[in-house]
Design a protein around this motif. Structure first.
Motif, PDB file in Angstrom:
ATOM      1  N   GLU A 177     -84.497  14.396 -85.970  1.00  0.00           N
ATOM      2  CA  GLU A 177     -83.180  14.306 -86.599  1.00  0.00           C
ATOM      3  C   GLU A 177     -82.274  13.402 -85.754  1.00  0.00           C
ATOM      4  OE1 GLU A 177     -79.926  17.528 -88.055  1.00  0.00           O
ATOM      5  OE2 GLU A 177     -82.030  18.072 -88.262  1.00  0.00           O
ATOM      6  N   LEU A 178     -81.805  12.319 -86.358  1.00  0.00           N
ATOM      7  CA  LEU A 178     -81.040  11.314 -85.624  1.00  0.00           C
ATOM      8  C   LEU A 178     -79.860  10.845 -86.469  1.00  0.00           C
ATOM      9  CD1 LEU A 178     -83.910   8.926 -84.428  1.00  0.00           C
ATOM     10  CD2 LEU A 178     -82.657  10.559 -83.009  1.00  0.00           C
ATOM     11  N   ASP A 179     -78.792  10.402 -85.808  1.00  0.00           N
ATOM     12  CA  ASP A 179     -77.693   9.763 -86.536  1.00  0.00           C
ATOM     13  C   ASP A 179     -77.964   8.275 -86.752  1.00  0.00           C
ATOM     14  OD1 ASP A 179     -75.617  11.973 -86.704  1.00  0.00           O
ATOM     15  OD2 ASP A 179     -76.144  12.001 -84.578  1.00  0.00           O
ATOM     16  N   ALA A 180     -78.727   7.677 -85.845  1.00  0.00           N
ATOM     17  CA  ALA A 180     -79.003   6.242 -85.941  1.00  0.00           C
ATOM     18  C   ALA A 180     -80.225   5.897 -85.110  1.00  0.00           C
ATOM     19  CB  ALA A 180     -77.792   5.442 -85.446  1.00  0.00           C
TER      20      ALA A 180
ATOM     21  N   ALA B  94     -83.255   8.653 -97.087  1.00  0.00           N
ATOM     22  CA  ALA B  94     -83.410  10.093 -97.283  1.00  0.00           C
ATOM     23  C   ALA B  94     -82.476  10.893 -96.378  1.00  0.00           C
ATOM     24  CB  ALA B  94     -84.868  10.492 -97.027  1.00  0.00           C
ATOM     25  N   SER B  95     -82.298  10.432 -95.147  1.00  0.00           N
ATOM     26  CA  SER B  95     -81.559  11.247 -94.174  1.00  0.00           C
ATOM     27  C   SER B  95     -80.092  10.857 -94.075  1.00  0.00           C
ATOM     28  CB  SER B  95     -82.203  11.092 -92.790  1.00  0.00           C
ATOM     29  OG  SER B  95     -81.955   9.774 -92.292  1.00  0.00           O
ATOM     30  N   GLY B  96     -79.722   9.678 -94.594  1.00  0.00           N
ATOM     31  CA  GLY B  96     -78.359   9.198 -94.372  1.00  0.00           C
ATOM     32  C   GLY B  96     -78.168   8.590 -92.994  1.00  0.00           C
TER      33      GLY B  96
ATOM     34  N   ASP C 182     -77.272  -1.153 -97.373  1.00  0.00           N
ATOM     35  CA  ASP C 182     -76.393   0.010 -97.259  1.00  0.00           C
ATOM     36  C   ASP C 182     -76.865   1.011 -96.212  1.00  0.00           C
ATOM     37  OD1 ASP C 182     -74.681  -1.017 -99.109  1.00  0.00           O
ATOM     38  OD2 ASP C 182     -75.566   0.062-100.807  1.00  0.00           O
ATOM     39  N   GLN C 183     -78.027   0.720 -95.614  1.00  0.00           N
ATOM     40  CA  GLN C 183     -78.536   1.603 -94.563  1.00  0.00           C
ATOM     41  C   GLN C 183     -78.516   0.926 -93.184  1.00  0.00           C
ATOM     42  OE1 GLN C 183     -80.174   1.616 -97.723  1.00  0.00           O
ATOM     43  NE2 GLN C 183     -79.016   3.510 -97.975  1.00  0.00           N
ATOM     44  N   VAL C 184     -78.399  -0.402 -93.174  1.00  0.00           N
ATOM     45  CA  VAL C 184     -78.572  -1.150 -91.927  1.00  0.00           C
ATOM     46  C   VAL C 184     -77.242  -1.717 -91.430  1.00  0.00           C
ATOM     47  CG1 VAL C 184     -79.682  -3.161 -90.846  1.00  0.00           C
ATOM     48  CG2 VAL C 184     -80.955  -1.780 -92.503  1.00  0.00           C
ATOM     49  N   VAL C 185     -76.980  -1.561 -90.129  1.00  0.00           N
ATOM     50  CA  VAL C 185     -75.909  -2.309 -89.458  1.00  0.00           C
ATOM     51  C   VAL C 185     -76.579  -3.472 -88.740  1.00  0.00           C
ATOM     52  CG1 VAL C 185     -74.185  -2.271 -87.628  1.00  0.00           C
ATOM     53  CG2 VAL C 185     -74.424  -0.307 -89.160  1.00  0.00           C
ATOM     54  N   TYR C 186     -76.281  -4.677 -89.190  1.00  0.00           N
ATOM     55  CA  TYR C 186     -76.872  -5.877 -88.600  1.00  0.00           C
ATOM     56  C   TYR C 186     -75.968  -6.384 -87.481  1.00  0.00           C
ATOM     57  CZ  TYR C 186     -78.455 -10.740 -88.263  1.00  0.00           C
ATOM     58  OH  TYR C 186     -78.908 -11.945 -87.802  1.00  0.00           O
ATOM     59  N   LEU C 187     -76.549  -6.678 -86.330  1.00  0.00           N
ATOM     60  CA  LEU C 187     -75.780  -7.184 -85.191  1.00  0.00           C
ATOM     61  C   LEU C 187     -76.379  -8.488 -84.690  1.00  0.00           C
ATOM     62  CD1 LEU C 187     -75.061  -3.931 -83.212  1.00  0.00           C
ATOM     63  CD2 LEU C 187     -73.447  -5.815 -83.360  1.00  0.00           C
TER      64      LEU C 187
ATOM     65  N   LEU D  15     -71.928  -4.728 -92.010  1.00  0.00           N
ATOM     66  CA  LEU D  15     -71.897  -3.266 -92.126  1.00  0.00           C
ATOM     67  C   LEU D  15     -72.061  -2.788 -93.557  1.00  0.00           C
ATOM     68  CD1 LEU D  15     -68.806  -3.039 -89.828  1.00  0.00           C
ATOM     69  CD2 LEU D  15     -70.925  -1.811 -89.330  1.00  0.00           C
ATOM     70  N   PRO D  16     -72.640  -1.591 -93.747  1.00  0.00           N
ATOM     71  CA  PRO D  16     -72.512  -0.931 -95.039  1.00  0.00           C
ATOM     72  C   PRO D  16     -71.018  -0.743 -95.334  1.00  0.00           C
ATOM     73  CG  PRO D  16     -74.113   0.211 -93.640  1.00  0.00           C
ATOM     74  CD  PRO D  16     -73.423  -0.810 -92.784  1.00  0.00           C
TER      75      PRO D  16
END
Lengths: 483, 483
Positions: free
Chosen positions: B250-253, B282-284, B312-317, B335-336
């Motif tokens: 279980e992870l936030d990111a 699935a996990s957000g 909508d799931q990926v933060v590109y850096l 960003l999403p």
């Protein structure tokens, strides 16, 4: 540059002859026919979703063929198909470009809408006259600075900032503001907000929890929020005609504007300076000196930096925001030695260091005294504006009961409103009707809907408009105050 | 600039004629004799404490007299006294300056000592060849950019960055990396570290406590510390020959380097891409795509950005650190939509926004395709270096057991060491004896002294040296591996 490394002139020439742009396409491996269809799909999708903007030039068919492993004929056929569909346009002499209005492009923009229309007259405090930004001087200094540095200057650097800027600031701040500022106690930051946020975090780490920070009341609400967002708890420190009070509860730090209290404009009284530094020495608390407009003093008796009298108790914070322009995001902290390493580490893990090109340019500008000359010219300009403000509002033609305060220095004045009105709310309504944006004392209190009978005043940022716009803005303000 | 505002030509001329510098002195009010002594004390003290650096020019006696309210004779007498005492020097034609070696000056410098001497050969990963920084092109673009903007560009700006740069990046990232990047989902940041730190804080705010962040193992230890300092808890995500694992707790990111895993160099396998985006949907959870060297791909089948398949799931850096130079501190987050406002707010309260001059310059460079040309020329240069690295280490003349991996892209390769040795520690000792600095896999594991039998390898940053220094650095590395 040393060019003993063997290069192929032919390859380099080919690399430069090609004028098209880089293009990323996801193409599955497969037969040539399948891949042509995939190329068309990929291009169509890129235009539809807005990834390829109208006007973008595509790579030549020769180059895209080489990059994708397709034949040149296949790429040409795909380009022709999409041109026929209206996604692309063939332009004489400039190859194939994305058509102006492809179907289904322009997805709705999420996020904030465009900025509100600027006011007709802008006397809001907080900004200098940005029409006075010395763009040519800045660019010349940048050219000289970049010509003088070794290429290592373009690599990652010292989190405290470049030695060039720290050395120039040490000399400048000592000379003009009485700051005890060896280069080794300076950390260059990206403006005041970052300095305050980093310091709050460092004080929190030392304490093991969020620090308790005293802040002037009235003061800038934005800065209170910076401290809170960095984990601090904000406690009000009342301001009177001598500046911030020195009767302090238990605090980790107090944030002060000693040269010209924001927004009342009073300088910190010598007795208060003494009491506050004595408090810091006795309690180990930190005095944070926000010297936001210290360069702009108009009187013969300047107010030196508090830091000069207590360099081991004071964190001095200055910026180029009022002298050159806020957009540069260049500031500096002069720290007690024990705080240099923790602040530099906090900076490292926040954004490594502040951009070096701006730092080197400012160092050059200070070292060759162009910065002094610009500040002096700006001071003359703002002093004239201040004089005109006082003459119009508080001179013989002014309305009785209106006073202009905090005018010995800085870029803003507190215009107190007469007891019989208008009050702040009424004055702001009248100003809005004139198309005039101006500050008011009200929002600066820690508890805005607190005690009744508080002084009522407008905060007039007389540096904000361009030279051409100032007289009209002042006329609008005069009408508001005579209403 | 509009000059309808009345100015006095005489006053302006006087303001500019004076070539001396600004000087702050604390002088108590009093009689002229007492004030001359006070002036001498103040000047002596300023020189002794280093506030006035050797070589600083003092204001003319005329100007200092005007500023202090003392007579010119009094100021001259004070200057003469201090010149006699050796603090000041009168220089023909340039007035009075601070003497070169005043008594008691040069207080010991606190803080860090000067940087260590650079190595003879530098193959450490993480930097591009900074001798290739296009200083002239950068300055030309800056000049064009500043000529084109209204003066409001020098005021405080949008915390998300300038519209010019966000628009240019949207077009560029869509075209070259397959990123879905409307300007409204972009926030310009001061490099990768800041982007990662801001995002960690934002995820923590959403959660009400520090977020749990998965990070590749092996990966860059510095970035793990950035996450921890921003309040995050770091959990290892093991990397194998397909890249980061997708069997996640279980992870936030999860922070990933999909194009070219750092430091192993493997691209994220399509099956893993699919599994990770499915996990995020699935996990957000958020996938953070660190596209640190995505511009440098040497193969026909490019690896597009993960973001393009799950915007909508990926933060590109991404950053300009590897394409132009780390010292610019310019990066971007795509960003999403739901994260744009919280990240922009975190940026606002961290440092308001990234410096505008650098942003406008980069926007100009991208818009007129100078950025594309520079990237293409750099890619050609680094590809040749890569080819030479492979030829020397893994060609017929190379040592059996030495393999060069992760070479399809990027600026660094993993050189695996033969089972019979030398191991990493021995290789680093041999390198040090050659004056060669190079990376090693060891420090990149989350638990460096963990399992025995881990693969042993050197991380070779073949982009780091200048063109002239690369062959000698490579020769030194070859000697180390043949030992």
């Amino acid at each position: 540059m040393d060019d003993s490394w063997p290069t192929s002139p032919a390859a380099a020439a080919e690399e430069h002859r090609e004028t098209g742009v880089d293009l990323h396409l996801d193409l599955p491996p497969g037969t040539s026919h399948g891949r042509r269809a995939a190329l068309e799909r990929a291009l169509r999708d890129a235009v539809r979703r807005g990834r390829l903007a109208p006007g973008s030039r595509l790579p030549s068919s020769r180059r895209l063929a080489a990059e994708t492993g397709l034949s040149r004929g296949t790429v040409k056929a795909a380009y022709d198909q999409l041109t026929a569909e209206g996604y692309l346009t063939a332009r004489q002499g400039s190859g194939t470009v994305v058509a102006d209005r492809p179907q289904g492009a322009s997805p709705p923009a999420p996020g904030r809408s465009a900025a509100a229309r600027p006011p007709r007259h802008d006397l809001r405090p907080g900004s200098p006259d940005v029409t006075f930004f010395p763009a040519s001087g800045w660019l010349r200094a940048a050219r000289r600075a970049l010509a003088a540095v070794p290429s290592a200057a373009f690599d990652y650097g010292d989190p405290r900032g470049t030695l060039q800027l720290r050395t120039a600031l040490a000399e400048y701040l000592g000379r003009t503001r009485g700051v005890v500022a060896e280069p080794d106690r300076i950390v260059v930051v990206s403006g005041y907000v970052q300095g305050l946020a980093l310091l709050t975090r460092v004080l929190g780490e030392a304490r093991g929890s969020g620090p308790v920070v005293g802040m002037e009341d009235p003061g800038l609400p934005f800065h209170r929020e910076v401290v809170r967002r960095a984990g601090g708890t904000v406690v009000p420190v009342p301001v009177d005609e001598r500046g911030a009070g020195a009767d302090l509860p238990e605090l980790d730090a107090v944030v002060l504007t000693p040269a010209h209290q924001y927004p009342t404009g009073v300088p910190l009284h010598p007795a208060r300076r003494h009491a506050l530094t004595a408090w810091a020495r006795a309690s180990g608390g930190i005095l944070v000196e926000d010297d936001y407009d210290g360069e702009f003093r108009y009187d013969r008796q300047p107010v030196g930096a508090l830091q000069g009298t207590a360099p081991d108790q004071v964190v001095y914070l200055g910026t180029a925001s009022k002298t050159l322009g806020p957009a540069l995001r260049l500031g500096w902290m002069v720290l007690p030695p024990r705080l240099v390493r923790p602040v530099a580490e906090a900076k490292l893990y926040s954004d490594y260091h502040t951009g070096a090109v701006g730092q080197l340019t400012l160092a050059e500008l200070i070292a060759e005294h162009g910065y002094d000359r610009h500040v002096r010219a700006a001071r003359l300009r703002y002093r004239r504006r201040r004089d005109l403000l006082v003459e119009r509002l508080a001179g013989p033609a002014g309305r009785p009961g209106v006073e202009v305060r905090g005018i010995a220095a800085g870029l803003q004045a507190l215009v107190s409103l007469p007891a019989e009105g208008p009050d702040e709310a009424a004055a702001l309504r009248l100003a809005a009707a004139e198309g005039l944006a101006v500050g008011a004392l009200g929002g600066h209190w820690h508890t805005p809907d607190g005690a009744a009978g508080r002084p009522q005043g407008l905060i007039v940022g007389y540096a904000t408009p361009g030279e051409g716009g100032y007289p009209a803005a002042l006329a609008a303000l005069t009408r508001v105050l005579r209403a």
